[in-house]
Design an enzyme around this catalytic site. Structure first.
Site: not given
Length: 437
Positions: A209-210
């Site tokens: 996600d990051i």
């Protein structure tokens, strides 16, 4: 503007050599009031939830963009309910408070509570997008088109519209929901993470996600630069799966070049470098990274084992990798003779890369972290003073920082609608009928 952008690469330049160049002012969190942040004047409509999208829009907000987070009129972002822990409300002690997860990725934003399944909510959103530069969303492909809010229905010459999904807008998995851990598993990361003799594990944070959030923010900023040249916006298709494959970096390249399977799980060690891993001490562990022959020689001297330097099977990195089964146990026997603190003192100033293995509280209270202003205290509208992780971006002017605490649900609804031309009476009616919150 932006036509001749040159990037100066300071390759292997020692900061200590820049004696005439002061870096002290770059550690301040106070913005220079006379210099605008880079994205000042740009408006972003944020239709994302959870982590990848909010992480991207938080970067844009940190850099000065006005980010309007559009949330479900009563529930808000999913992560508002993810906890404990929750920051206790001072204004309503009986409430649950604010989720630590939500607080981590929503600073410097405004919140608009809106039901865009309702026709009037769609009209509000279209009006807002009409005054904005960027739209970013993370619904399944085709979802927003059902409400006439897809790119094809909203596009104009200037809009930059970014869609973040698990598997992209095309391909056989396009309609599959994609949470970080599922993509970690599907796209190889979980297979290479963990101890050699253990089961596959996920990374400690939602790194896919990051990574996707970082790619999304960079892609949007590049599209803004492109629009400044051409006058045209564009559509951006960003997939967690694509970003995870890209983030396999040297591991993917090794498999493509060799045609062989990956090396599997290696714990803290490195497939192509040895020694480069955590070693046990008398009372814990320490990371040591001897990434070239010079550093390997330094390590041997510090371990009082200079004879290892001339040992034929350890004389080059390739040989050390080949014979890691012999070398690593020999190093372990030495590192176990001293405490972690003793090794840290011995390695200090030696030039060899090393590190203590800290937990999160130790990290957040680390003297270097504090010196770099990575922890900030902000005033939250209901929770009072809160400690939050600060932005890592440090410019020489107009320093980004936390200008506004993460918003409460619908905190800016009235403000935003009034700027769109809605009267107080119209806003009251929309709220009673739960079109807004």
């Amino acid at each position: 503007m932006f036509r001749n952008v040159r990037i100066l690469k300071l390759s292997r330049l020692s900061w200590t050599g820049l004696s005439s160049f002061s870096l002290s002012r770059y550690s301040s969190t106070a913005a220079a009031p006379h210099v605008a942040l880079p994205l000042t004047g740009f408006r972003v409509v944020d239709l994302t939830r959870v982590l990848a999208g909010p992480y991207a829009t938080q970067i844009l907000a940190d850099l000065g963009a006005e980010v309007i987070k559009v949330e479900h009129v009563t529930r808000g972002d999913d992560t508002r309910h993810w906890g404990p822990p929750f920051a206790k409300s001072l204004t309503d002690p009986d409430s649950r408070g604010e989720s630590a997860y939500f607080l981590s990725v929503n600073r410097n934003k405004k919140s608009l509570g809106l039901n865009f399944k309702e026709k009037r909510g769609q009209n509000i959103l279209r009006s807002l997008i009409g005054t904005s530069d960027v739209v970013i969303e993370n619904y399944l492909p085709g979802t927003l088109a059902k409400y006439n809010l897809g790119y094809e229905q909203l596009k104009n010459d200037r809009i930059i519209y970014a869609s973040i999904t698990g598997y992209g807008q095309t391909g056989p998995y396009r309609n599959r929901a994609g949470y970080d851990v599922m993509v970690e598993a599907e796209m190889g990361l979980m297979h290479i993470t963990g101890e050699a003799d253990g089961a596959p594990v996920k990374v400690g944070v939602a790194v896919t996600d990051i990574t996707t959030g970082l790619y999304a923010a960079n892609s949007i900023m590049a599209a803004i630069i492109s629009r400044s040249r051409t006058g045209l916006g564009q559509y951006i298709d960003i997939a967690l799966s694509d970003c995870q494959v890209a983030a396999l970096a040297n591991i993917a390249s090794s498999c493509l070049i060799s045609g062989e399977p990956d090396a599997g799980r290696l714990g803290t060690s490195h497939a192509s470098i040895c020694p480069y891993q955590a070693f046990p001490t008398k009372d814990g562990s320490i990371m040591i990274g001897a990434a070239n022959d010079r550093l390997y020689g330094l390590m041997c001297q510090l371990l009082n084992k200079e004879e290892w330097i001339v040992e034929e099977r350890f004389s080059t990195n390739a040989l050390r990798v080949k014979h890691r089964g012999d070398l690593v146990p020999m190093i372990v026997e030495e590192t176990k003779k001293k405490t972690t603190a003793e090794w840290l003192d011995l390695f200090e100033g030696s030039g060899i890369p090393y590190a203590a293995i800290n937990d999160i509280q130790a990290t957040l209270n680390h003297p270097h972290v504090l010196a770099r202003n990575m922890i900030a205290v902000v005033e939250h509208p209901t929770c009072g003073p809160l400690k939050l992780v600060n932005t890592p971006i440090k410019y020489s002017a107009a320093m980004p920082t936390i200008r506004d605490a993460p918003p409460t649900l619908g905190q800016h609804t009235d403000e935003i609608l009034k700027k769109l031309g809605y009267s107080g009476k119209e806003i009251d009616i929309l709220r009673v009928e739960q079109v807004i919150g």
